[in-house]
Design an enzyme around this catalytic site. Structure first.
Site, mmCIF file in Angstrom:
data_model
loop_
_atom_site.group_PDB
_atom_site.id
_atom_site.type_symbol
_atom_site.label_atom_id
_atom_site.label_comp_id
_atom_site.label_asym_id
_atom_site.label_seq_id
_atom_site.Cartn_x
_atom_site.Cartn_y
_atom_site.Cartn_z
ATOM 1 N N SER A 279 28.306 54.039 44.899
ATOM 2 C CA SER A 279 27.244 53.079 45.195
ATOM 3 C C SER A 279 25.886 53.719 44.985
ATOM 4 O O SER A 279 25.712 54.929 45.157
ATOM 5 C CB SER A 279 27.345 52.597 46.646
ATOM 6 N N ASP A 280 24.922 52.900 44.589
ATOM 7 C CA ASP A 280 23.541 53.343 44.709
ATOM 8 C C ASP A 280 23.268 53.543 46.199
ATOM 9 O O ASP A 280 24.008 53.054 47.061
ATOM 10 C CB ASP A 280 22.592 52.314 44.095
ATOM 11 N N TRP A 281 22.192 54.251 46.512
ATOM 12 C CA TRP A 281 21.947 54.683 47.885
ATOM 13 C C TRP A 281 21.653 53.462 48.775
ATOM 14 O O TRP A 281 20.646 52.788 48.600
ATOM 15 C CB TRP A 281 20.816 55.691 47.910
#
Length: 856
Positions: A279-281
């Site tokens: 995932s992106d942050w």
């Protein structure tokens, strides 16, 4: 403009034009399990052996980050100390190692695109990979194909390559090969439809004065997805990328990091991706849903930064114990992660982490947010080697010469008075790293802002480099780097033999606002009053040279036709050697050979696409429907019959070239065969007991505050979960737990899709002759007209940068694959070659294609 596509720019294809209304992403389950196809077999065999030894807690630790600022990298997973498997270090950025020292600051992706040079893309990737490896990084968070560059105002377009999917895909693949040949994993991001910064996250949007319940939804139809936005990710997967980062946005109203169609069907099914999805942050929005939807690793681990809570960690342990997430799904996550680790040779290339993302001090806290474990955190390892020479080379190789009247360039350095103007020529008064994450526009622009940056070890400014050139020739030199010094600028310009004006336009990531620009640009004009400087100087000096450091297209007003402006150059974001790179071009040591990786239009409306700057869904997810379909950048200009100021692929040289002798030969290959059959059943590795007592915190364990652990708090799973709706139905989509053999995707079959898509159907050659006065480099470009009523006029499919001596010729050769001449068919869910007549064109820009031939 209140919408993101101008009315006259809507695609002629009704599938795209309807905007996928209502935009709903179909479900696809179960999540495909990796099989080790392509050249992944050995890595998978070793990964399965390793994962077979792991406990449930250790598997969960592999998949879950420890939390924001919990360790020394911007993202780290849990470790497996029992087997000597250390925490995996994930680190930005796509142009160098972020948040450290003694690293290089490379040119941005958009500059690599301007080189049209596969070899330089690979070399840059390998050098960046070596520097990340030397710092102890396992996973480099790059390269970028999302944003692709749908709209020229997009804040992070510069991190990627070009709005053309074929150019981006080719250079992305070379970058990945370079990074991973250095022994670290690459991460293709942001998947997919992440085309603007506005409304990418609800909390960030609230800070900017708007209230939305969910992130923006990019609504993309099936044809546009395949023929434009998915295209470069297919190239990335085929290149063997170890990981893919899912994006913040929703895709057709389903969050990208739990969108089962996007992750399970398109990425893991159709494209045959063998690595892992991270995932992106803080882009994860569910626990069980994301796991079953195809997410394999959550970053940074906590649901929101420094909250101490996670969708996974202990909650993933609970979900496996209660059967909500089947063991085979967790095992597949772990196998994919470890397989990518083996695939790039991390077992032979691992270096201990020797830096700290949160401080440049030598000593600090190992667990920064918790302020615990004080000790040595920065060893200040110099990883630059001699990469600065490559950076200078790419910088000059990416300068696009747009105008050069009467051979105004190159200069000699012996001009009577050389005057340099513009704050973009000088340095930042607070130093090249004076603004965190480069979040300002002070001094020369060699790097834009956001997480996709690195600290400069030094920055050679244009002012310094040009002064050195002139002084070495015993010439006279003066500069004014204050854009507000109007009277002084006018006075000096009137005296100058040659006046060189530097202007810029900046952009970046949405967590930083610069001069009112929240990541995305508000307009396509020059910043800091640059237009006024250009106008003032050119009004006084009839030999004005305009140099632009910009993140993308800008409106050049009438500069292209202004007789006093004798030369115009686009220099992009060239990195640490900025001044030397432009001086190499200005003074003729390097003959320019770069080409525009985007179109320069006369107005922002000419592009047909724009950004959504104001929410349009009453607090719900803002809706951006890509109703222009495949018609972005030069494709939109061609369809509308708009004459660009400078077209895609355009760039001059100090010499001239001609094209001749086009030859097209057909290659005999078999017919395209859809992939059939079924997968094996989902494998499980090792045994998991259902005794919750085995998964408690160990006795006498001292937990680090806010750190994410896999342990369960208590023997009762419902109580341990802390969820009021624990056990309620509706969390498990139909088919998501099914580990039985599954039908294969017809358009799939191997990493990158059906292998027959990459069969070479035609071979093309042409002669390129240097007809000018000096040796030079030319980029031969191959375009194809697919011929259908909904197809763009032409699409780039291949290119080659050729170095050609004076009065010499070189042969341009290119392959045309089945994919190159296919369209996506929504009915069969496969690629087809239509019956429309197809034509191949060769030339040196999208608007200069002197050679053509029908494809037989």
């Amino acid at each position: 403009f209140p919408n993101a596509t101008y009315p006259n720019a809507t695609s002629p294809n009704p599938i795209a034009a309807q905007g996928t209304e209502p935009a709903l992403s179909p479900p696809f389950y179960p999540s495909p399990w990796g099989e080790g196809t392509g050249d992944w077999a050995s890595a998978y065999a070793r990964a399965r052996t390793f994962v077979s030894q792991l406990t449930l807690l250790e598997k969960v630790n592999l998949t879950t980050g420890v939390g924001w600022q919990g360790e020394r990298c911007v993202g780290q997973t849990g470790a497996i100390p029992r087997l000597g498997f250390r925490s995996l270090c994930l680190q930005d950025s796509p142009l160098g190692v972020r948040n450290t020292d003694y690293n290089s600051a490379f040119p941005a992706g958009v500059n690599v695109a301007a080189t049209f040079d596969r070899g330089l893309a690979y070399a840059r990737g390998q050098a960046m990979g070596q520097e990340h490896r030397g710092k102890g990084v396992d996973i480099v968070l790059g390269p970028v194909a999302g944003p692709l560059g749908r709209s020229p105002e997009g804040g992070r377009n510069w991190e990627g390559f070009s709005p053309d999917p074929a150019l981006t895909g080719t250079l992305m693949a070379e970058t990945i090969r370079g990074i991973q040949d250095a022994g670290v994993m690459a991460c293709a991001k942001h998947y997919v439809g992440n085309e603007q910064e506005h409304f990418r996250q609800a909390p960030e949007t609230a800070n900017n004065g708007y209230t939305i319940n969910d992130s923006l939804s990019s609504n993309i139809d099936d044809v546009t997805m395949h023929e434009t936005y998915l295209w470069p990710f297919a190239d990335a997967v085929r290149a063997g990328v170890g990981s893919v980062m899912c994006s913040y946005n929703l895709l057709n109203n389903s969050y990208a990091c739990q969108n089962s169609y996007l992750l399970n069907y398109l990425l893991k099914g159709e494209l045959g991706f063998q690595g892992f999805v991270l995932s992106d942050w803080a882009a994860q929005h569910s626990g069980v849903g994301a796991a079953l939807g195809g997410l394999d690793m959550t970053m940074p681990g906590d649901a929101s930064f420094d909250s101490g809570n996670s969708f996974w960690g202990s909650n993933l342990t609970i979900a496996v114990l209660n059967g909500t997430v089947p063991q085979w799904r967790l095992d597949d996550m772990a196998v994919r992660i470890v397989a990518a680790w083996y695939y790039v040779g991390r077992d032979n290339n691992s270096v201990p982490i020797n830096f700290d993302s949160w401080t440049l001090d030598t000593f600090g806290f190992q667990h920064y947010v918790a302020k615990q474990a004080y000790g040595l955190v920065n060893e200040h390892v110099d990883v630059r080697a001699e990469h600065t020479n490559l950076i200078r080379q790419i910088g000059s190789a990416s300068v696009v010469l747009l105008k050069n009247v009467n051979n105004a360039l190159p200069l000699t350095g012996k001009e009577k008075l050389t005057a340099v103007f513009g704050n973009d020529a000088g340095g930042n008064p607070t130093g090249p790293n004076g603004c965190p994450d480069r979040g300002c526009d002070n001094g020369t622009l060699a790097m834009a802002w956001g997480s996709g940056v690195a600290n400069f070890p030094f920055l050679v400014t244009p002012e310094t480099a040009i002064q050195n050139e002139v002084v070495n020739q015993n010439g006279a030199f003066q500069s004014i780097t204050d854009n507000l010094a109007g009277p002084q600028i006018l006075s000096l310009a009137s005296q100058a033999t040659v006046a060189i004006v530097f202007v810029n336009a900046d952009a970046g990531e949405g967590f930083i606002t610069v001069d009112g620009n929240t990541g995305d640009r508000n307009n396509l004009t020059f910043w800091q009053g640059g237009d006024t400087v250009v106008q003032n100087v050119s009004s006084q000096c009839n030999n004005t040279i305009l140099v632009m450091h910009t993140v993308g297209p800008v409106l050049l007003s009438n500069y292209s036709e202004n007789p006093n402006i004798t030369a115009i150059l686009w220099a992009g974001l060239p990195g640490e050697q900025s001044g030397n790179s432009i001086a190499d071009i200005l003074y003729g040591r390097v003959n320019p050979g770069a080409k525009l990786p985007f179109t320069m239009g006369a107005t922002r409306e000419d592009y047909g696409t724009d950004l959504l700057y104001v929410p349009n869904n009453d607090g719900g997810s803002p809706q951006v429907s890509f109703t222009e379909g495949n018609f972005i950048d030069y494709r939109a200009f061609d369809r509308a019959g708009i004459q660009p100021v400078y077209p895609f692929g355009y760039g001059l040289s100090y010499t001239t070239f001609s094209f001749s002798n086009l030859k097209v030969s057909k290659v005999n290959v078999g017919p395209y065969t859809p992939t059939t059959g079924r997968t094996p059943a989902a494998p499980s590795f090792g045994n998991i007991t259902n005794n919750t007592g085995d998964y408690q915190f160990p006795s006498n364990f001292s937990a680090v505050p806010l750190y994410i652990y896999p342990y369960v708090n208590g023997s009762d799973l419902k109580t341990a979960s802390g969820e009021e709706d624990y056990g309620l139905p509706g969390f498990v989509p139909a088919g998501s737990q099914d580990g039985s053999p599954q039908p294969r995707v017809a358009a799939g079959g191997a990493p990158g899709g059906n292998p027959q898509l990459y069969d070479v159907l035609y071979q093309v050659s042409a002669t390129v002759t240097n007809t000018g006065r000096v040796p030079g480099e030319e980029v031969a470009q191959l375009y194809i007209s697919l011929g259908g009523p909904y197809d763009p006029k032409v699409v780039l499919r291949n290119f080659q940068r050729l170095s050609i001596g004076l009065n010499c010729s070189a042969t341009f050769t290119a392959d045309i694959t089945r994919r190159d001449i296919s369209n996506w068919d929504t009915a069969s869910q496969n690629w087809v070659i239509s019956s429309s007549p197809k034509t191949v064109y060769v030339g040196n820009s999208s608007r200069n294609l002197p050679l053509s031939a029908p494809l037989p």
